[in-house]
Write a protein that holds these residues in place. Sequence first.
Motif, PDB file in Angstrom:
ATOM      1  N   VAL A 150      -2.890   2.818  -1.450  1.00  0.00           N
ATOM      2  CA  VAL A 150      -3.916   2.929  -2.596  1.00  0.00           C
ATOM      3  C   VAL A 150      -4.645   1.406  -2.798  1.00  0.00           C
ATOM      4  O   VAL A 150      -5.839   1.526  -2.967  1.00  0.00           O
ATOM      5  CB  VAL A 150      -3.342   3.287  -3.775  1.00  0.00           C
ATOM      6  N   ARG A 151      -3.953   0.407  -2.561  1.00  0.00           N
ATOM      7  CA  ARG A 151      -4.551  -1.000  -2.753  1.00  0.00           C
ATOM      8  C   ARG A 151      -5.575  -1.196  -1.543  1.00  0.00           C
ATOM      9  O   ARG A 151      -6.467  -1.663  -1.954  1.00  0.00           O
ATOM     10  CB  ARG A 151      -3.368  -1.995  -2.771  1.00  0.00           C
ATOM     11  N   ALA A 152      -5.248  -0.881  -0.259  1.00  0.00           N
ATOM     12  CA  ALA A 152      -5.987  -1.187   0.692  1.00  0.00           C
ATOM     13  C   ALA A 152      -7.197  -0.102   0.696  1.00  0.00           C
ATOM     14  O   ALA A 152      -8.236  -0.731   0.962  1.00  0.00           O
ATOM     15  CB  ALA A 152      -4.969  -0.849   2.074  1.00  0.00           C
ATOM     16  N   LEU A 153      -7.159   0.864   0.252  1.00  0.00           N
ATOM     17  CA  LEU A 153      -8.119   1.774   0.275  1.00  0.00           C
ATOM     18  C   LEU A 153      -9.261   1.439  -0.745  1.00  0.00           C
ATOM     19  O   LEU A 153     -10.549   1.678  -0.409  1.00  0.00           O
ATOM     20  CB  LEU A 153      -7.679   3.410   0.119  1.00  0.00           C
ATOM     21  N   SER A 154      -8.733   0.908  -1.815  1.00  0.00           N
ATOM     22  CA  SER A 154      -9.528   0.455  -2.910  1.00  0.00           C
ATOM     23  C   SER A 154     -10.374  -0.589  -2.412  1.00  0.00           C
ATOM     24  O   SER A 154     -11.516  -0.992  -2.614  1.00  0.00           O
ATOM     25  CB  SER A 154      -8.739   0.310  -4.166  1.00  0.00           C
ATOM     26  N   ALA A 155      -9.493  -1.756  -1.889  1.00  0.00           N
ATOM     27  CA  ALA A 155     -10.274  -2.925  -1.354  1.00  0.00           C
ATOM     28  C   ALA A 155     -11.279  -2.684  -0.209  1.00  0.00           C
ATOM     29  O   ALA A 155     -12.081  -3.139  -0.292  1.00  0.00           O
ATOM     30  CB  ALA A 155      -9.228  -3.840  -0.745  1.00  0.00           C
ATOM     31  N   GLN A 156     -11.041  -1.558   0.552  1.00  0.00           N
ATOM     32  CA  GLN A 156     -12.017  -1.342   1.435  1.00  0.00           C
ATOM     33  C   GLN A 156     -13.190  -0.342   0.783  1.00  0.00           C
ATOM     34  O   GLN A 156     -14.170  -0.327   1.765  1.00  0.00           O
ATOM     35  CB  GLN A 156     -11.365  -0.036   2.365  1.00  0.00           C
ATOM     36  N   GLY A 157     -13.334  -0.147  -0.522  1.00  0.00           N
ATOM     37  CA  GLY A 157     -14.235   0.440  -1.080  1.00  0.00           C
ATOM     38  C   GLY A 157     -14.304   2.092  -1.086  1.00  0.00           C
ATOM     39  O   GLY A 157     -15.215   2.456  -1.495  1.00  0.00           O
TER      40      GLY A 157
ATOM     41  N   PRO B 103       9.990  -5.819  10.802  1.00  0.00           N
ATOM     42  CA  PRO B 103       9.699  -5.322   9.392  1.00  0.00           C
ATOM     43  C   PRO B 103       8.210  -5.346   9.200  1.00  0.00           C
ATOM     44  O   PRO B 103       7.387  -6.335   9.703  1.00  0.00           O
ATOM     45  CB  PRO B 103      10.519  -6.147   8.771  1.00  0.00           C
ATOM     46  N   ILE B 104       7.862  -4.545   8.494  1.00  0.00           N
ATOM     47  CA  ILE B 104       6.427  -4.503   7.972  1.00  0.00           C
ATOM     48  C   ILE B 104       6.244  -4.413   6.368  1.00  0.00           C
ATOM     49  O   ILE B 104       7.305  -3.331   5.622  1.00  0.00           O
ATOM     50  CB  ILE B 104       5.763  -3.413   8.552  1.00  0.00           C
ATOM     51  N   SER B 105       5.401  -4.927   5.847  1.00  0.00           N
ATOM     52  CA  SER B 105       5.253  -4.964   4.421  1.00  0.00           C
ATOM     53  C   SER B 105       4.324  -3.933   3.885  1.00  0.00           C
ATOM     54  O   SER B 105       3.666  -3.284   4.600  1.00  0.00           O
ATOM     55  CB  SER B 105       4.428  -6.583   3.929  1.00  0.00           C
ATOM     56  N   ASP B 106       4.659  -3.488   2.644  1.00  0.00           N
ATOM     57  CA  ASP B 106       3.682  -2.204   2.352  1.00  0.00           C
ATOM     58  C   ASP B 106       2.389  -2.630   2.267  1.00  0.00           C
ATOM     59  O   ASP B 106       1.648  -1.734   2.703  1.00  0.00           O
ATOM     60  CB  ASP B 106       4.158  -2.175   0.610  1.00  0.00           C
ATOM     61  N   ASP B 107       1.758  -3.820   2.077  1.00  0.00           N
ATOM     62  CA  ASP B 107       0.613  -4.304   2.092  1.00  0.00           C
ATOM     63  C   ASP B 107      -0.085  -4.257   3.573  1.00  0.00           C
ATOM     64  O   ASP B 107      -1.243  -3.669   3.821  1.00  0.00           O
ATOM     65  CB  ASP B 107       0.072  -5.574   1.366  1.00  0.00           C
ATOM     66  N   ASP B 108       0.636  -4.744   4.375  1.00  0.00           N
ATOM     67  CA  ASP B 108       0.218  -4.625   6.000  1.00  0.00           C
ATOM     68  C   ASP B 108       0.223  -3.256   6.456  1.00  0.00           C
ATOM     69  O   ASP B 108      -0.657  -2.962   7.052  1.00  0.00           O
ATOM     70  CB  ASP B 108       0.944  -5.421   6.859  1.00  0.00           C
TER      71      ASP B 108
ATOM     72  N   ALA C 221       0.263 -10.066   8.503  1.00  0.00           N
ATOM     73  CA  ALA C 221       0.637 -11.485   8.592  1.00  0.00           C
ATOM     74  C   ALA C 221       1.816 -11.438   7.530  1.00  0.00           C
ATOM     75  O   ALA C 221       2.493 -12.601   7.628  1.00  0.00           O
ATOM     76  CB  ALA C 221      -0.441 -12.303   7.990  1.00  0.00           C
ATOM     77  N   ASP C 222       2.287 -10.886   6.793  1.00  0.00           N
ATOM     78  CA  ASP C 222       3.526 -10.688   5.910  1.00  0.00           C
ATOM     79  C   ASP C 222       4.845 -10.689   6.515  1.00  0.00           C
ATOM     80  O   ASP C 222       4.878  -9.875   7.457  1.00  0.00           O
ATOM     81  CB  ASP C 222       3.346  -9.406   5.042  1.00  0.00           C
TER      82      ASP C 222
END
Length: 317
Positions: free
Chosen positions: A26-33, A177-182, A292-293
């Motif tokens: 949701v954070r990534a989609l919102s940042a994408q517009g 390992p991958i972060s939620d934001d990445d 990058a996380d």
Amino acid sequence: MRAYQHPASLRVLVFGATGTAGQGVVRALSAQGQVVTCFVRTPSAIEGDIIGDVTGRIDAGINRNFDVVVSCLASRSGSPDDAWAIDYRAHLRILDLAQKVGAKHFILLSAICVQRPLLPFQHAKLAFEAALIASGITYSIVRPTAFFKSLSGQIDRVRQGKAFLVFGNGALTACKPISDDDLGRFIAGCITDSGRHNRILPIGGPGVAITPIEQGNMLFALTGMPPKFRHVPVRMLDVIQQGLSLAGKVSPKLAAKAELARIGRYYATESMLVLDTATGRYDADATPSTGADTLEAYYASVIAGNTQVYRGEHAVF
């Protein structure tokens, strides 16, 4: 293949948005517009959420169209009943809804462990993946490696001076390992990157694959505690699982614990990397990386008290 509109004009319906991976999406989609709507079980502070239950009728009250549907939904326990109810049947309802509301793209958060399916939740996920592929809708099936939160169960043990538990020699498995934001940014990127359409997409975080014993050494270095490991034989897991399976024949509660033991045994012996089907071996080099996380930075943030760990029922060491 559909020519997508400008990202800012797309309407995206997200399922599983309250989980940590879903929040990252949701954070990534919102940042994408994108214009994001979340389907949730209980009301939240997010304006425009749709309230509903994925185990029942989910199209009631939805009177608008969406361009993209994203599902980060997953069964909580991995038990057979829960897995088939959520990972398969609930997703069939979501797919049906996606087609009814005019969505042209369905993005599914799956799991890399379905490559070697030995557990009910893996078979349930694969059954829905097959249904999605056969549906005719443009799809992106994302199979991430281990989440940061799933590798955080021993932070407190190490801080308390206890031994870090590993199975076998501590190098039986590895993951990226991958972060939620990445992960969220990768999933959001599936919308406009046609190279990720109609594909199954394994994905890991940045850097080389790491083993459990390397995770432990990372924690010891960050906490300043002297390295101390306890090696648990895999055979012990087998004995526990067999005992619980026998007891589970007369006790539903113990049967559920036996399934959790099977899940634990799987993660203790199978790497979360791309599986080379020709050799039967996991291939770190063939496992794509993104973002990058790093796990080390995440551990450092948790130890410093800047990040809280929200662990689910699938959390493993």
